[in-house]
Design a protein around this motif. Structure first.
Motif, mmCIF file in Angstrom:
data_model
loop_
_atom_site.group_PDB
_atom_site.id
_atom_site.type_symbol
_atom_site.label_atom_id
_atom_site.label_comp_id
_atom_site.label_asym_id
_atom_site.label_seq_id
_atom_site.Cartn_x
_atom_site.Cartn_y
_atom_site.Cartn_z
ATOM 1 N N THR A 196 49.332 -59.865 38.853
ATOM 2 C CA THR A 196 50.747 -60.159 38.683
ATOM 3 C C THR A 196 51.530 -58.849 38.788
ATOM 4 N N LYS A 197 52.853 -58.942 38.759
ATOM 5 C CA LYS A 197 53.664 -57.738 38.864
ATOM 6 C C LYS A 197 53.423 -56.802 37.686
ATOM 7 N N SER A 198 53.263 -57.355 36.491
ATOM 8 C CA SER A 198 53.047 -56.512 35.316
ATOM 9 C C SER A 198 51.704 -55.798 35.380
ATOM 10 N N LEU A 199 50.659 -56.489 35.845
ATOM 11 C CA LEU A 199 49.345 -55.860 35.960
ATOM 12 C C LEU A 199 49.345 -54.799 37.055
ATOM 13 N N ALA A 200 50.006 -55.092 38.183
ATOM 14 C CA ALA A 200 50.094 -54.104 39.258
ATOM 15 C C ALA A 200 50.854 -52.867 38.799
ATOM 16 N N ARG A 201 51.898 -53.072 38.001
ATOM 17 C CA ARG A 201 52.667 -51.936 37.483
ATOM 18 C C ARG A 201 51.818 -51.090 36.541
ATOM 19 N N LYS A 202 50.979 -51.742 35.743
ATOM 20 C CA LYS A 202 50.116 -51.001 34.819
ATOM 21 C C LYS A 202 49.114 -50.139 35.585
#
Length: 244
Positions: free
Chosen positions: A118-124
């Motif tokens: 997801t976007k949050s996991l990719a950002r992490k």
């Protein structure tokens, strides 16, 4: 027992398995022989909410929050251990790039071919990557240098591009796999039953289609290329979706 701002967890290795406890994502692990909080006792043992298998953490709900968090922590540890070399002014940047590509990135994205990000996991993941790269060029976030510039200074590709390449590689294996094999059966199986309210969760094949769309590869052409072992992404990505 470890304590964190958003989590608490318990690692139990007496029987060779790893059990996780997390307030946000997993149910608490009961004491041995006691079934509570959704845990089930069976004749063969206790049903756990999550366990570690071949470097991947499998959870009851199938989400990746725990696994990504674990990979990020391990990668940060590797980056900390490499810090004396990455910060050394007399070591060429080419050597630092080789250290990052051969040690840091494999630690961060191990078993990434089956991830559904997801976007949050990719950002992490991107945040962990940039922390290491800034250390290699002795820059900080306060200097407000763009990520693309930092990567050009180090000479590495975005870590999300590595993940896309591994995902398409696994897509090729899955396409060429015989229909009677277990992995192919699990991928092609249609799940029936009641669907919960809300937006459906992103699936792995949807992530593959997004990658193909980014590189202008139609799905039918991708299947044909995968069968001929000719599907691949360029070494230098055109665009990678990320913030900043």
């Amino acid at each position: 027992m470890g304590q964190g701002r958003n989590r608490d967890y318990l690692i139990k290795t007496a029987s060779g398995s790893v059990l996780w406890r997390n307030q946000k994502f997993l149910r608490p692990i009961p004491e041995p022989g006691v079934a509570r909080d959704g845990m089930k006792e069976s004749p063969t043992g206790t049903t756990v909410s999550g366990f570690k298998y071949l470097g991947s953490i499998l959870t009851e709900d199938g989400r990746l929050y725990i696994e990504i968090e674990t990979k990020v922590q391990k990668a940060n540890t590797v980056s900390y251990l490499l810090a004396p070399l990455l910060k050394h002014p007399n070591i060429p940047i080419e050597t630092k790039a080789k250290l990052i590509n051969s040690i840091f990135i494999p630690t961060l994205i191990y078993q990434c071919q089956t991830w559904t990000l997801t976007k949050s996991l990719a950002r992490k993941i991107t945040t962990c990557e940039m922390r290491c790269l800034r250390r290699a060029v002795n820059k900080t976030r306060r200097e407000m240098i763009r990520k693309t510039t930092i990567r050009e200074m180090v000479g590495t590709a975005p870590v999300l591009h590595y993940i896309q390449k591994q995902t398409l590689r696994w897509f090729g294996h899955l396409t060429r796999m015989a229909p009677h094999q277990l992995v192919s059966k699990a991928h092609n199986k249609k799940i029936s039953g009641y669907k919960a309210r809300g937006r459906p969760r992103k699936t792995w094949i949807e992530g593959v289609k997004e990658t193909l769309k980014t590189h202008n590869i139609p799905p039918i052409q991708a299947v044909n290329l995968a069968r001929d072992r000719k599907i691949f992404l360029p070494s230098t990505p055109k665009t990678v979706q990320e913030d900043g």
